[in-house]
Design an enzyme around this catalytic site. Structure first.
Site, PDB file in Angstrom:
ATOM      1  N   SER A  81      10.850   1.266  -4.477  1.00  0.00           N
ATOM      2  CA  SER A  81      11.381   2.597  -4.173  1.00  0.00           C
ATOM      3  C   SER A  81      12.864   2.731  -4.511  1.00  0.00           C
ATOM      4  CB  SER A  81      11.173   2.938  -2.693  1.00  0.00           C
ATOM      5  OG  SER A  81       9.819   3.187  -2.456  1.00  0.00           O
ATOM      6  N   HIS A 284       0.654   1.256   2.372  1.00  0.00           N
ATOM      7  CA  HIS A 284       0.850  -0.203   2.471  1.00  0.00           C
ATOM      8  C   HIS A 284      -0.112  -0.784   3.512  1.00  0.00           C
ATOM      9  CE1 HIS A 284       4.266  -1.322  -0.036  1.00  0.00           C
ATOM     10  NE2 HIS A 284       4.931  -0.251   0.355  1.00  0.00           N
ATOM     11  N   ASP A 322       7.183   8.540  -6.259  1.00  0.00           N
ATOM     12  CA  ASP A 322       7.961   7.508  -6.945  1.00  0.00           C
ATOM     13  C   ASP A 322       7.081   6.407  -7.553  1.00  0.00           C
ATOM     14  OD1 ASP A 322       7.302   6.614  -4.400  1.00  0.00           O
ATOM     15  OD2 ASP A 322       9.281   5.810  -3.939  1.00  0.00           O
TER      16      ASP A 322
HETATM   17 ZN   LIG Z   1       6.528   0.982  -0.508  1.00  0.00          ZN
END
Ligand SMILES: [Zn+2]
Length: 550
Positions: A81, A284, A322
């Protein structure tokens, strides 16, 4: 034919000359007055598809799909990120963990090599460039505001996890609006925070005229031109959990709406970056409910920005992610034999019955991890009535808080035919959404977001670099002054500039030039890059000392 061309040539030249005379007015007018960037962290197209199915109607995003975005960093096909945010904010691909600085090394084909003199060099962000135009600037996030993505627009460091240092830089950037979590990084330990130094950044903000908002009520009632709103010590809650577990926190759409309302009071215009930070965290953890929760909240924020842009007519809105996270799939191994006959209810049924995210369930269960309580709560809040003995044991021994989602998420995914590749980021191209003047189309680079933003608002990023980040040692040496980096106070280092009887001090991570008892406010912050040891200062600091007759 030949003759006609010959005769008409001077006429063309004349027409071209008159057109040229007319050009400056047209070509120098910036295409947009305002730019709003909305980013959802860790979101691939599957996350969006699943969220649309869950919602049962089109997303605000669906109306403004214009193309795709390539996401790789300077050193990896799969980005972190921090370099992604740096690309969006500065137009440069960089290394993992790097915030607002050029890379140390580049290895991905197509990314230009970095010369030694430029390694780690801070580069201007679109937020900093917009600020120099006299426009207002803002950041909104659902994580702590010091987290990688908002930091990418407002800080310069090779260490994305240095939240206390990033907090200091953000405060001295004089950002008009900052809304999100992260109060603990602003306060020293003696005042309930986690800062090792004695710096109270909330006090600095108040001295600089920034009101501090700490609840949803205060945010909604706020009516000024600049403010910081920090609504939690660390990240905010997931949107699904917020209403019950943290009713004092505002939604992402509420923060976005108030930010736009506040920033648009500047008649010159504004730049705003908004992030749905925790979609990535849910992905995640392989938690589909966290993904859906905060993607719906993101889409609401996109709608707020679009409503403003449609009325205003001078605002460019760009929305993107992103990178992907988790490698989510609609379909998993359990359902291999029937994937082409998968009923809607099989996927959406279990998801729609879930009330809280995995992280929220940790708080619902509290300290009571008895089999009875787990079965009752999983039935009440997830309609799961078939937990196995192994699943019960896994819940009982699961890590707490944010990490608890890593246990609950996969249990629900299995039942809802949702698959995941793993718990890391992924490297595919992502959707690009845009609306308003100068909107891009087609497949672009993450670095193009910064370039389009700067062009749309009417400034040059390279020129902004020259104004904000000059090598202090060389710039001061040019008129006979010497520099000395003093870190005897390790937590608050300074750069001392001397020439004859003159001395000036530039505190690192602040926008101050101290000469005797006079404190000059600089247009940007002083940055020291730990690895190279170099200090970079705004050109204004050099000009001020020259003007003072040094
Ligand atoms: Zn991440």
């Amino acid at each position: 034919m030949k003759k006609v061309c010959k005769n008409s040539a001077p006429v063309f030249v004349l027409i071209a000359f008159f057109l040229f005379l007319l050009m400056p007015m047209q070509s120098w007018a910036a295409p947009a007055k305002n730019v709003i960037l909305l980013m959802t962290d860790g979101t691939s197209s599957t996350h969006i598809t699943l969220t649309r199915w869950y919602k049962g109607s089109p997303l605000a995003l669906d109306d403004i799909l214009v193309g795709g975005i390539r996401t790789y960093s300077a050193e990896s096909i799969i980005t972190d990120s921090a370099p992604a945010a740096t690309a969006f904010a500065t137009g440069h691909k960089t290394n993992s963990k790097f915030i607002g600085i050029l890379p140390e090394k580049t290895t991905v084909p197509g990314v230009s090599a970095i010369i030694e003199a430029d390694q780690f060099k801070p580069v201007a962000t679109v937020l900093e460039g917009t600020k120099l135009l006299g426009k207002s600037v803002g950041l909104v996030a659902t994580s702590q505001v010091q987290h990688a993505s908002p930091a990418g627009f407002s800080a310069h460091t090779p260490f994305r996890d240095q939240y206390t240092q990033i907090a200091k830089q953000q405060v001295y950037e004089n950002i008009d609006v900052v809304f999100g979590g992260g109060m603990q990084y602003m306060l020293p330990k003696t005042s309930g925070g986690i800062r090792e130094d004695e710096t109270n950044l909330i006090k600095v903000l108040k001295e600089r005229g920034f009101p501090l908002l700490t609840s949803r009520e205060e945010l909604l009632a706020f009516n000024g031109r600049k403010a910081w709103g920090l609504f939690a010590p660390d990240a905010l809650q997931f949107d699904f959990d917020r209403k019950d577990l943290a009713p004092r926190e505002p939604s992402l759409a509420e923060m976005t709406g108030k930010a736009i309302e506040t920033l648009s009071k500047n008649e010159k215009g504004f730049f705003l970056f908004v992030e749905a930070s925790k979609v990535d965290w849910a992905a995640h953890a392989n938690d589909p409910i966290g993904v859906i929760s905060d993607l719906l909240a993101y889409d609401d924020a996109v709608r707020v920005a679009l409503d403003f842009a449609k009325k205003d007519g001078q605002t460019l809105v760009m929305a993107f992610a992103d990178h992907g996270t988790g490698g989510m799939a609609i379909g998993n191994k359990e359902f291999y034999k029937i994937y082409d006959k998968l009923p809607y209810e099989t996927v959406l049924g279990p998801l729609k019955k879930a009330t809280y995210t995995g992280e929220g369930m940790d708080r619902i269960l509290g300290e009571n991890r008895s089999e009875f309580n787990i079965r009752v709560q999983m039935m009440q809040n997830y309609a799961v009535d078939d937990l196995t003995a192994l699943e019960i044991a896994t819940i009982q021994t699961a890590p707490r808080q944010r990490a608890f989602a890593t246990v609950i998420g996969p249990m629900l995914s299995k039942r809802a035919a949702i698959g995941w590749i793993y718990t890391g980021h992924t490297g595919e191209d992502l959707f690009l959404y845009a609306f308003g003047p100068n909107k891009p189309a087609g497949l672009i680079q993450n670095t193009d977001i910064a370039k389009i933003t700067a062009i749309s608002l009417g400034f040059d990023l390279a020129e902004t670099d020259h104004k904000l980040f000059v090598d202090a040692a060389a710039a001061f040496a040019a008129f006979g002054a010497t520099t000395h980096f003093d870190n005897s106070d390790k937590l608050n280092p300074i750069l001392i500039v001397s020439k004859g009887i003159h001395q000036a001090i530039l505190p690192i991570d602040a926008n101050l030039l101290l000469v005797g008892k006079t404190s000059h406010m600089l247009p940007g912050i002083v940055v020291q890059i730990p690895k190279s040891g170099k200090v970079f200062v705004p050109q204004k600091a050099v000009d001020l000392l020259k003007e003072a007759g040094w």
